[in-house]
Design a protein around this motif. Structure first.
Motif, PDB file in Angstrom:
ATOM      1  N   ARG A 142       9.416   1.786  -0.693  1.00  0.00           N
ATOM      2  CA  ARG A 142       8.328   1.894  -1.677  1.00  0.00           C
ATOM      3  C   ARG A 142       8.609   0.909  -2.971  1.00  0.00           C
ATOM      4  O   ARG A 142       9.675   0.591  -3.271  1.00  0.00           O
ATOM      5  CB  ARG A 142       8.510   3.512  -2.012  1.00  0.00           C
ATOM      6  N   ARG A 144       7.747   0.358  -7.005  1.00  0.00           N
ATOM      7  CA  ARG A 144       7.030   0.985  -8.109  1.00  0.00           C
ATOM      8  C   ARG A 144       6.982   0.188  -9.448  1.00  0.00           C
ATOM      9  O   ARG A 144       8.268  -0.652  -9.399  1.00  0.00           O
ATOM     10  CB  ARG A 144       7.602   2.352  -8.813  1.00  0.00           C
ATOM     11  N   ARG A 145       6.163  -0.168 -10.293  1.00  0.00           N
ATOM     12  CA  ARG A 145       6.174  -1.030 -11.562  1.00  0.00           C
ATOM     13  C   ARG A 145       5.682  -0.027 -12.700  1.00  0.00           C
ATOM     14  O   ARG A 145       4.682   0.544 -12.793  1.00  0.00           O
ATOM     15  CB  ARG A 145       5.351  -2.149 -11.266  1.00  0.00           C
ATOM     16  N   THR A 148       4.532   3.179 -11.796  1.00  0.00           N
ATOM     17  CA  THR A 148       3.328   3.337 -11.001  1.00  0.00           C
ATOM     18  C   THR A 148       3.473   2.783  -9.545  1.00  0.00           C
ATOM     19  O   THR A 148       4.236   1.637  -9.481  1.00  0.00           O
ATOM     20  CB  THR A 148       2.234   2.209 -11.585  1.00  0.00           C
ATOM     21  N   ALA A 149       3.064   3.674  -8.628  1.00  0.00           N
ATOM     22  CA  ALA A 149       3.359   3.124  -7.431  1.00  0.00           C
ATOM     23  C   ALA A 149       2.541   1.956  -6.658  1.00  0.00           C
ATOM     24  O   ALA A 149       1.040   2.067  -7.085  1.00  0.00           O
ATOM     25  CB  ALA A 149       3.260   4.556  -6.410  1.00  0.00           C
TER      26      ALA A 149
END
Length: 235
Positions: A142, A144-145, A148-149
């Motif tokens: 997974r 995220r940045r 935010t996924a």
């Protein structure tokens, strides 16, 4: 390990099913693209061997559907097809195939490639990679940045993982090709550059601080842009 073979030519399909079973794999066989996609979505498939020219739904469409579905986007796909033009191989890789083998083929090579794909996996000694506001959960695959996924295909994840775990190192196109696609780099194709562009659209374009950089004539590197400020640490 359960392998799904999607092949409409009866003799070839039966040959693959029998040979892979004798090599120790559980095998399911579909004779058309639509049935193959339905089987893949059942959730117990470890790898797909996919022909291009299929009835009801061709291999390109099957691959696109697999990569668009969160339940199947990480399933390795090996194209096995008589279509041997460079642009066909490039298209398959750009759509998210993990390997591409042209018919006629040596069965021992097919088995070797399948085992290579099945051996690939996250680097277990590092479960979470952080670069600036980017987080990569290696085990759960997974990303995220800034909280935010970000949804990536299997190859996009492999490319990002390679760049991130070798943060600060400039990686040549040849190295990226061998590590992510298990292939020799052909300077006449733009597979690597196109893959990096797609990854940037998801990882960098929506955010001010760019992480994936081009080093002209050398390759690509993942690092915080020295011209951009690091995000402030959290409390």
């Amino acid at each position: 390990m359960t392998i799904l073979v999607i092949e409409d030519e009866p003799k070839t399909g039966d040959y693959l099913q029998r040979g892979l079973a004798e090599s120790g794999f559980a095998v399911r066989l579909a004779r058309n693209g639509r049935d193959g996609l339905a089987i893949a979505r059942e959730g117990d498939i470890e790898l797909v061997v996919l022909d291009v020219m299929l009835p009801r739904m061709d291999g390109w469409q099957v691959l696109e559907a697999l990569r668009a579905d969160p339940e199947t986007e990480h399933v390795p796909v090996l194209f096995l097809t008589a279509r041997d033009e460079v642009h066909d191989r490039v298209r398959g890789l750009e759509l998210g195939a993990d390997d591409y083998l042209v018919k006629p083929f040596a069965f021992v090579e097919l088995v070797a490639r399948i085992r290579t794909l099945l051996r690939r996996g996250p680097v277990r000694e590092e479960e979470l990679i952080r670069i600036a506001d980017l987080e990569i959960d290696v085990i759960r695959r997974r990303v995220r940045r800034a909280g935010t996924a970000i949804v990536l295909t299997a190859q996009e994840f492999a490319l990002l993982h390679l760049l991130a775990r070798r943060q600060g190192q400039v990686l040549s196109r040849a190295l990226i090709a061998s590590q992510v696609w298990d292939m020799n780099f052909d300077s006449d194709t733009n597979v690597i550059d196109a893959a990096v562009r797609r990854l940037r659209r998801k990882i960098d374009d929506p955010f001010p601080n760019k992480l994936i950089h081009t080093r002209r004539g050398m390759g690509y590197v993942c690092e915080t842009d020295p011209c951009e400020p690091e995000p402030a640490p959290g409390p």
